[in-house]
Design a protein around this motif. Structure first.
Motif, short mmCIF file in Angstrom:
data_model
loop_
_atom_site.label_atom_id
_atom_site.label_comp_id
_atom_site.label_asym_id
_atom_site.label_seq_id
_atom_site.Cartn_x
_atom_site.Cartn_y
_atom_site.Cartn_z
N MET A 121 32.04 5.61 10.36
CA MET A 121 31.04 6.58 9.95
C MET A 121 30.41 7.27 11.15
O MET A 121 30.32 8.49 11.21
CB MET A 121 29.95 5.84 9.17
N ILE A 122 29.97 6.46 12.12
CA ILE A 122 29.31 7.03 13.30
C ILE A 122 30.28 7.92 14.06
O ILE A 122 29.98 9.07 14.41
CB ILE A 122 28.78 5.91 14.21
N LEU A 123 31.49 7.40 14.30
CA LEU A 123 32.46 8.15 15.10
C LEU A 123 32.85 9.45 14.41
O LEU A 123 33.00 10.49 15.07
CB LEU A 123 33.70 7.30 15.37
N SER A 124 33.00 9.41 13.06
CA SER A 124 33.43 10.65 12.42
C SER A 124 32.31 11.68 12.40
O SER A 124 32.57 12.88 12.52
CB SER A 124 33.98 10.38 11.01
N VAL A 125 31.05 11.23 12.27
CA VAL A 125 29.94 12.20 12.34
C VAL A 125 29.87 12.81 13.74
O VAL A 125 29.62 14.00 13.92
CB VAL A 125 28.60 11.52 11.98
N LEU A 126 30.13 11.96 14.75
CA LEU A 126 30.02 12.44 16.13
C LEU A 126 31.18 13.35 16.52
O LEU A 126 30.99 14.39 17.12
CB LEU A 126 29.97 11.25 17.10
N PHE A 127 32.40 12.92 16.20
CA PHE A 127 33.56 13.59 16.78
C PHE A 127 34.39 14.39 15.79
O PHE A 127 35.23 15.18 16.19
CB PHE A 127 34.47 12.55 17.48
N MET A 128 34.17 14.18 14.49
CA MET A 128 34.97 14.91 13.51
C MET A 128 34.07 15.39 12.38
O MET A 128 34.27 15.03 11.22
CB MET A 128 36.07 13.99 12.97
N PRO A 129 33.03 16.19 12.74
CA PRO A 129 32.03 16.52 11.72
C PRO A 129 32.60 17.29 10.54
O PRO A 129 31.98 17.35 9.50
CB PRO A 129 31.00 17.36 12.49
N LYS A 130 33.80 17.86 10.69
CA LYS A 130 34.37 18.60 9.56
C LYS A 130 35.34 17.76 8.76
O LYS A 130 35.97 18.24 7.82
CB LYS A 130 35.05 19.87 10.06
N GLY A 131 35.53 16.49 9.15
CA GLY A 131 36.32 15.58 8.32
C GLY A 131 37.82 15.66 8.57
O GLY A 131 38.32 16.50 9.30
N LEU A 132 38.52 14.73 7.88
CA LEU A 132 39.98 14.67 8.00
C LEU A 132 40.62 15.96 7.54
O LEU A 132 41.66 16.37 8.05
CB LEU A 132 40.51 13.53 7.12
N GLU A 133 39.97 16.60 6.53
CA GLU A 133 40.56 17.82 5.98
C GLU A 133 40.73 18.89 7.05
O GLU A 133 41.65 19.70 6.97
CB GLU A 133 39.71 18.36 4.84
N SER A 134 39.85 18.87 8.09
CA SER A 134 39.97 19.88 9.13
C SER A 134 41.29 19.70 9.89
O SER A 134 41.89 20.67 10.34
CB SER A 134 38.78 19.80 10.08
N LEU A 135 41.75 18.43 10.02
CA LEU A 135 43.05 18.18 10.67
C LEU A 135 44.17 18.80 9.83
O LEU A 135 45.06 19.47 10.35
CB LEU A 135 43.29 16.69 10.84
N VAL A 136 44.09 18.56 8.50
CA VAL A 136 45.12 19.10 7.61
C VAL A 136 45.14 20.63 7.67
O VAL A 136 46.18 21.25 7.82
CB VAL A 136 44.88 18.63 6.16
N ARG A 137 43.93 21.21 7.58
CA ARG A 137 43.85 22.66 7.61
C ARG A 137 44.38 23.20 8.94
O ARG A 137 45.09 24.20 8.97
CB ARG A 137 42.40 23.11 7.44
#
Lengths: 328, 289
Positions: free
Chosen positions: A292-308
């Motif tokens: 949770m902490i790491l994704s808020v810090l480093f991937m604030p747009k979520g996994l979907e941003s990787l897919v997009r």
């Protein structure tokens, strides 16, 4: 045409999937299917920009209602499930009057308080909610036969097909809602609430509508859960469960329909395959907290941003190669 | 009847003392950093476990254990500030979510280190002041009340009399203007986080011998603290103290005359009522909301 083929292929994989799994993995698959509905309904709620901390309790309202209706009044289980979903929607409608006087952070705390009140009522009133021990021996789904397949609900595989059908239809309905003018208005209420209001949109009514619809689907998922595990208590729907839903949604991202579902599936698979097999089951909350902490810090747009990102790169490549071919 | 009321009043005073410590810390953190620390209850829990480790397991003096707990939890607060509150300063929801994640990490770490079972802390003193036959005040509870008053008074003096305190209040009122005056926002955030966390830690440490210490004890603490800071007006330190006392009285009396769950429900209904009628709280100002 390719889209239809992809959809059919995906459906075939979902139907074949449980046959490749062990018994305990099939059980997890049932929970995963139900959780997909929870996160998808949560996203419907967040479309208007409000984040609730009471969603899991609302899911519990559906579970309690469906369990009590079938157990006390002897209502046919599938009907009780729908009534449970309706009850959750009605409770949400009642809660919306106080809660939608608030926005943002205040709504978050208000929804948390409202959820806690409901949970404490379950705990306090042994009649009819069963007190801290909750409700046991909830009626299972009655077996039935649709000709090509006999549903025997002692088998998780049967319940999986049943849940898959219910969740599939629910997702389709939510997808249609989001694509309809109503869904577009939800987006308008989120991103441009002043402008929407000035254009004659009743912002509060649309917030309420999103909340009630999302709660109905959450209630349905709760009912699915209750009749599968057979026992529920106030702690089945506590803050820790809410944190899991929140984590799935945030890790997945809420900009797309599939984002939260992606988050739920990836984290569940990670949890079951990596953590359980490696014997780290006890550390689940720890690892979820870290994620949770790491994704808020480093991937604030979520996994979907990787897919997009991957999709748009592929499209860009296609365009590039197309252009070079044209110049040649 | 008078005696029952007097005894319940004393119990309420004790509950008010540690509630105020927790709530004031939470308000301080919100005031300076603009973020709600959902893990505040777990900081309280860490303070209590410091007592379990230092006082009950290593047999060091109780006061040493309290000091260790306070400092340790304060340092954990500094770590939180550096690790996620600072990078997420422009994203209050992100800060909240990160603190929820941190809450789970703390619970899991404590469960792994100490086990999930309730810990027993041996009583520090068994002495009781007998006021009348039915009205008794254990000396230890009196000590907790006095310690809370001293801590809150020194916090007040720190905020009003020292340069650091001025800087802290300035950046709570208007971070940009404060930064323009040469106040380091990172510095004030560190101080606020250290003090806020240390207050939660010391509250946990002080009450540890009187309550059941377990990894999930933070939940009821954070619920109470939310009620207090929202009813008091988020960002208002005086409001937090006054409402902490008032709420402790309401909660203790309802618990005594009805039961604990009803008291929790009453508290949450109060919270909802204030959110509906006056979201800025009873003592809050509109611009902080």
């Amino acid at each position: 045409m390719t889209k239809l083929a992809a959809l059919l292929g995906f459906g075939a994989i979902l139907l074949a999937l449980p046959h490749a799994l062990s018994f305990s993995q099939q059980e997890i698959l049932v929970f995963l299917t139900i959780n997909v509905l929870v996160v998808a309904s949560y996203r419907l709620l967040t479309l208007t920009g409000e984040w609730s901390l009471g969603h899991v309790v609302i899911m519990g309202v559906g579970a309690y209602a469906s369990a009590l209706l079938s157990k006390r009044l002897g209502i046919y289980v599938p009907a009780a499930m729908l009534l449970g979903a309706g009850t959750a929607a009605m409770v949400a409608l009642a809660l919306s009057f106080p809660l939608f006087r608030m926005k943002g952070f205040y709504f978050l705390i208000g929804s948390f308080a409202a959820g806690e009140i409901i949970r404490l009522l379950w705990k306090r009133f042994r009649e009819p909610f069963g007190g801290p021990k909750g409700i046991k021996k909830i009626d299972p789904m009655p077996d039935f036969d649709i000709g090509v397949y006999v549903f025997d609900f002692f088998e998780p595989i049967s319940y999986y097909y049943f849940a898959l059908a219910v969740v599939g239809v629910s997702l389709w309905v939510m997808w249609r809602i989001e694509r309809s003018p109503v869904g577009l208005t939800f987006h308008a209420v989120h991103w441009q609430d002043r402008l929407a209001e000035a254009s004659g949109v009743n912002v509060r009514a649309y917030r309420t509508l999103a909340f009630v619809l999302a709660s109905g689907f959450a209630g349905l998922s709760g009912a699915l859960l209750a009749h599968y595990i057979g026992t529920i208590n106030p702690n089945s729907f506590d803050v820790e469960q809410m944190v899991f839903v929140l984590t799935w949604t945030i890790v997945g991202g809420t900009a797309t329909f599939y984002g939260p579902i992606l988050g739920c599936v990836v984290l569940t698979v990670l949890n079951e395959i990596v953590l359980r097999e490696a014997g780290f089951e006890q550390m689940r909350p720890l690892i979820y907290g870290l994620i949770m902490i790491l994704s808020v810090l480093f991937m604030p747009k979520g996994l979907e941003s990787l897919v997009r990102g991957a999709l748009s790169r592929r499209n860009a490549n296609r365009k590039m190669t197309g252009e070079t071919e044209a110049t040649e | 009847m008078i005696e029952l009321l007097a005894q319940t009043g004393l119990n309420a005073l004790y509950a008010a003392s540690y509630t105020a410590l927790v709530a004031v810390g939470l308000v301080l953190i919100f005031g300076v950093m603009g973020v709600i620390n959902f893990a505040h209850g777990e900081l309280f829990m860490l303070g209590a476990y410091a007592i379990v480790a230092v006082y009950a397991d290593w047999n060091l003096p109780y006061l040493v254990a309290v000091a260790v707990g306070m400092t340790f939890v304060g340092i954990v607060g500094l770590g939180m500030e550096r690790a996620f509150f600072r990078p997420l300063r422009d994203n209050p929801l992100g800060g909240l979510v990160a603190s929820i994640g941190f809450l789970m990490i703390l619970q899991a770490l404590v469960s792994m280190g100490f086990g999930v079972r309730m810990e027993h802390v041996p009583p520090v003193t068994q002495d009781v002041i007998v006021i009348t036959e039915k009205v008794r005040l254990p000396v230890f509870r009196l000590a907790v009340i006095l310690a809370a008053v001293v801590l809150l008074a020194s916090l007040w003096a720190f905020l009003k009399k020292t340069r650091f305190g001025w800087a802290l209040r300035a950046s709570a009122q208007d971070p940009e203007a404060a930064a323009l005056q040469g106040i380091s926002i990172n510095q004030t955030a560190r101080i606020a986080m250290f003090i806020g966390a240390a207050l939660a830690g010391v509250a946990g440490a002080l009450t540890a011998p009187l309550i059941s210490v377990n990894p999930h004890m933070g939940h009821s603490v954070i619920v109470t603290a939310f009620i207090v800071i929202i009813v008091g007006g988020i960002g208002s330190l005086e409001g937090a103290v006054i409402v902490a006392v008032a709420y402790a009285f309401v909660h203790t009396f309802v618990t005594t005359f009805f039961d604990g769950v009803i008291a929790d429900i009453v508290g949450l209904l109060l919270l909802l009522a204030v959110l509906i009628v006056k979201p800025t709280g009873l003592f809050g100002s509109a611009d902080r909301a």
